[in-house]
Design an enzyme around this catalytic site. Structure first.
Site, PDB file in Angstrom:
ATOM      1  CE  LYS A  54      -3.796  -1.827   2.559  1.00 46.95           C
ATOM      2  NZ  LYS A  54      -4.120  -2.244   4.066  1.00 46.95           N
ATOM      3  CD  GLN A  98      -3.727  -4.365   7.324  1.00 51.83           C
ATOM      4  OE1 GLN A  98      -3.466  -3.359   6.544  1.00 51.83           O
ATOM      5  NE2 GLN A  98      -4.072  -5.479   6.715  1.00 51.83           N
ATOM      6  CG  ASP A 121     -10.270   0.410   5.481  1.00 50.93           C
ATOM      7  OD1 ASP A 121     -10.118  -0.227   4.595  1.00 50.93           O
ATOM      8  OD2 ASP A 121      -9.684   0.250   6.714  1.00 50.93           O
TER       9      ASP A 121
HETATM   10  N1  LIG Z   1      -8.653  -1.717   7.740  1.00 52.76           N
HETATM   11  C1  LIG Z   1      -8.294  -2.882   6.678  1.00 52.76           C
HETATM   12  N2  LIG Z   1      -8.697  -2.515   5.324  1.00 52.76           N
HETATM   13  C2  LIG Z   1      -8.313  -3.546   4.473  1.00 52.76           C
HETATM   14  O1  LIG Z   1      -8.623  -3.463   3.314  1.00 52.76           O
HETATM   15  C3  LIG Z   1      -7.863  -4.910   4.896  1.00 52.76           C
HETATM   16  C4  LIG Z   1      -7.623  -4.907   6.154  1.00 52.76           C
HETATM   17  N3  LIG Z   1      -7.986  -4.001   7.413  1.00 52.76           N
HETATM   18  N4  LIG Z   1      -6.950  -6.029   6.884  1.00 52.76           N
HETATM   19  C5  LIG Z   1      -6.602  -7.235   5.815  1.00 52.76           C
HETATM   20  C6  LIG Z   1      -7.289  -7.298   4.656  1.00 52.76           C
HETATM   21  C7  LIG Z   1      -6.750  -7.945   3.515  1.00 52.76           C
HETATM   22  N5  LIG Z   1      -6.391  -6.864   2.234  1.00 52.76           N
HETATM   23  C8  LIG Z   1      -5.721  -7.159   1.278  1.00 52.76           C
HETATM   24  C9  LIG Z   1      -5.632  -6.237   0.232  1.00 52.76           C
HETATM   25  C10 LIG Z   1      -4.679  -6.479  -0.767  1.00 52.76           C
HETATM   26  C11 LIG Z   1      -4.424  -7.781  -1.160  1.00 52.76           C
HETATM   27  C12 LIG Z   1      -3.646  -8.040  -2.397  1.00 52.76           C
HETATM   28  O2  LIG Z   1      -3.110  -7.064  -3.007  1.00 52.76           O
HETATM   29  N6  LIG Z   1      -3.328  -9.345  -2.738  1.00 52.76           N
HETATM   30  C13 LIG Z   1      -2.635  -9.748  -3.774  1.00 52.76           C
HETATM   31  C14 LIG Z   1      -1.574 -10.728  -3.513  1.00 52.76           C
HETATM   32  C15 LIG Z   1      -0.304 -10.370  -2.354  1.00 52.76           C
HETATM   33  C16 LIG Z   1       0.392 -11.472  -1.997  1.00 52.76           C
HETATM   34  O3  LIG Z   1       0.971 -12.033  -2.883  1.00 52.76           O
HETATM   35  O4  LIG Z   1       0.459 -11.571  -0.736  1.00 52.76           O
HETATM   36  C17 LIG Z   1      -3.346 -10.265  -4.985  1.00 52.76           C
HETATM   37  O5  LIG Z   1      -4.314 -10.891  -4.572  1.00 52.76           O
HETATM   38  O6  LIG Z   1      -2.990 -10.475  -5.887  1.00 52.76           O
HETATM   39  C18 LIG Z   1      -4.790  -8.646  -0.167  1.00 52.76           C
HETATM   40  C19 LIG Z   1      -5.523  -8.548   0.932  1.00 52.76           C
HETATM   41  C20 LIG Z   1      -6.911  -5.769   2.734  1.00 52.76           C
HETATM   42  N7  LIG Z   1      -7.437  -5.794   3.869  1.00 52.76           N
END
Ligand SMILES: Nc1nc(=O)c2c([nH]1)NC[C@@H]1CN(c3ccc(C(=O)N[C@@H](CCC(=O)O)C(=O)O)cc3)C=[N+]21
Ligand SMILES: NC(=O)C1=CN([C@@H]2O[C@H](COP(=O)(O)OP(=O)(O)OC[C@H]3O[C@@H](n4cnc5c(N)ncnc54)[C@H](OP(=O)(O)O)[C@@H]3O)[C@@H](O)[C@H]2O)C=CC1
Length: 300
Positions: A54, A98, A121
């Site tokens: 991020k 987070q 968020d």
């Molecule tokens: N307040 C809050 N807001 C959130 O939006 C929030 C949170 N807490 N806690 C955790 C979860 C999870 N989350 C993700 C965001 C991006 C990927 C992402 O970019 N994933 C990549 C892969 C990343 C990798 O390879 O590890 C993909 O799917 O291609 C994953 C998970 C946002 N979250």
């Protein structure tokens, strides 16, 4: 049938590019740089990866990124004081705390302490209420990213049967609200739903946000339906070597892709769109804070 792959990674890059162009215009014409503050409590390695990517993408879009890492032992009062400080900081237009937070901290209390105008968020009760009543709000990033991909693929969603599997406050419920806003006929399924396969098999759109690796299989899907896989699950991958892991969604990709008309992959689907929408929300919050028209097409 073999499904079209919806390229979330590519779409997210386009969204980030558009955000970047608007950020440049804000800087050049108004002398304003949007700022996003991310608060990370504890050492969860997966969370640290999200926070890093991020932060990197925020800077690439031309915005300021402020990271606040705190030990898991931080008290609720100290965390609330940090939120108050960020609420009062004019350089910060977006605040993301987070989740999940450690057990000794009341998550709702912390989220609702964030200034709703900076709540990128979209989890504050004011934003939840505004979204539910169809008023201008901050829209949660993951469901917003899913909606953007669905609109891009289908054009209008009006009259489609949509089934959201999962009823969390951060994904399932706001996803259902957004689909309703686009005139889908919406069903929310969850762990107590009876004959869930029969429910999903009637859907033109299935959004899976369950947190159970590969739970949704091809026999849950109506031929030609669109499958949006929100799940991010890290599972053991002994085939890659001892101790190795890989990322899978809540849908069993191969069997779903045989039946579906279109499907998002994991990784490379909803995840990158979530981060792109976080940047879009930060830009939107910055524009609104400064009385400047927010760009269209970057929010619901
Ligand atoms: N307040 C809050 N807001 C959130 O939006 C929030 C949170 N807490 N806690 C955790 C979860 C999870 N989350 C993700 C965001 C991006 C990927 C992402 O970019 N994933 C990549 C892969 C990343 C990798 O390879 O590890 C993909 O799917 O291609 C994953 C998970 C946002 N979250
Ligand atoms: N790509 C991204 O950007 C993001 C991905 N995620 C991922 O999305 C997934 C869901 O996250 P989140 O909504 O926070 O998860 P939660 O654990 O908060 O919610 C899961 C939901 O799934 C339901 N559920 C659990 N088991 C079953 C089952 N066997 N059958 C039907 N429904 C079931 C639960 O039902 P009940 O309410 O009855 O318990 C609950 O409503 C996770 O894999 C998470 O990692 C999350 C956020 C962002």
């Amino acid at each position: 049938m073999t499904a079209s792959i919806i390229d979330g990674k590519g779409f997210a890059a386009k969204v980030r590019g558009e955000v970047g162009r608007h950020v440049k215009r804000l800087k050049d014409e108004h002398g304003i740089t949007p700022g996003l503050a991310v608060v990370l409590v504890g050492e969860d390695p997966a969370s640290q990866v999200y926070v890093r990517s991020k932060g990197k993408q925020t800077v690439e879009a031309g915005m300021n990124s402020y990271e606040h890492k705190r030990d898991a032992s931080i008290s609720q009062e100290e965390l609330l004081a940090l939120v108050e400080q960020l609420n009062g900081d004019p350089a910060v237009h977006g605040i993301l705390v987070q989740l999940p937070l450690p057990d000794h901290i009341d998550e709702d209390l912390v989220i609702n302490a964030i200034d709703p105008a900076k709540d990128v968020d979209g989890f504050h009760i004011s934003n939840v209420g505004l979204l539910g009543t169809g008023q201008e709000s901050m829209v949660p990033c993951t469901p917003l990213g899913c909606l953007m991909m669905l609109r891009d693929f289908h054009g209008s969603l009006s009259g489609m049967n949509a089934v959201v599997v999962g009823r969390s406050n951060i994904v399932g419920k706001p996803m259902a609200q957004l689909l309703l806003g686009d005139s889908c006929t919406v069903t929310i399924a969850h762990s107590r739903t009876k004959d869930i396969k029969e429910v999903t098999r009637r859907a033109d759109i299935v959004v899976a946000a369950v947190g159970r690796p590969e739970m949704v299989t091809g026999d849950w899907i109506k031929p030609g339906a669109t499958v949006i896989d929100v799940g991010i699950n890290r599972i053991d991958a002994p085939e890659k070597g001892e101790g190795k892991t890989r990322l899978v969604g809540d849908c069993h990709f191969d069997s779903c892709a045989e039946v579906a008309g279109a499907i998002t992959p994991v990784p490379g689907g909803v995840g990158p769109m979530t981060i792109a929408c976080l940047l879009a929300n930060t830009l939107t919050a910055c524009c609104r804070a400064n009385g400047i028209a927010a760009p269209e097409g970057l929010t619901a």
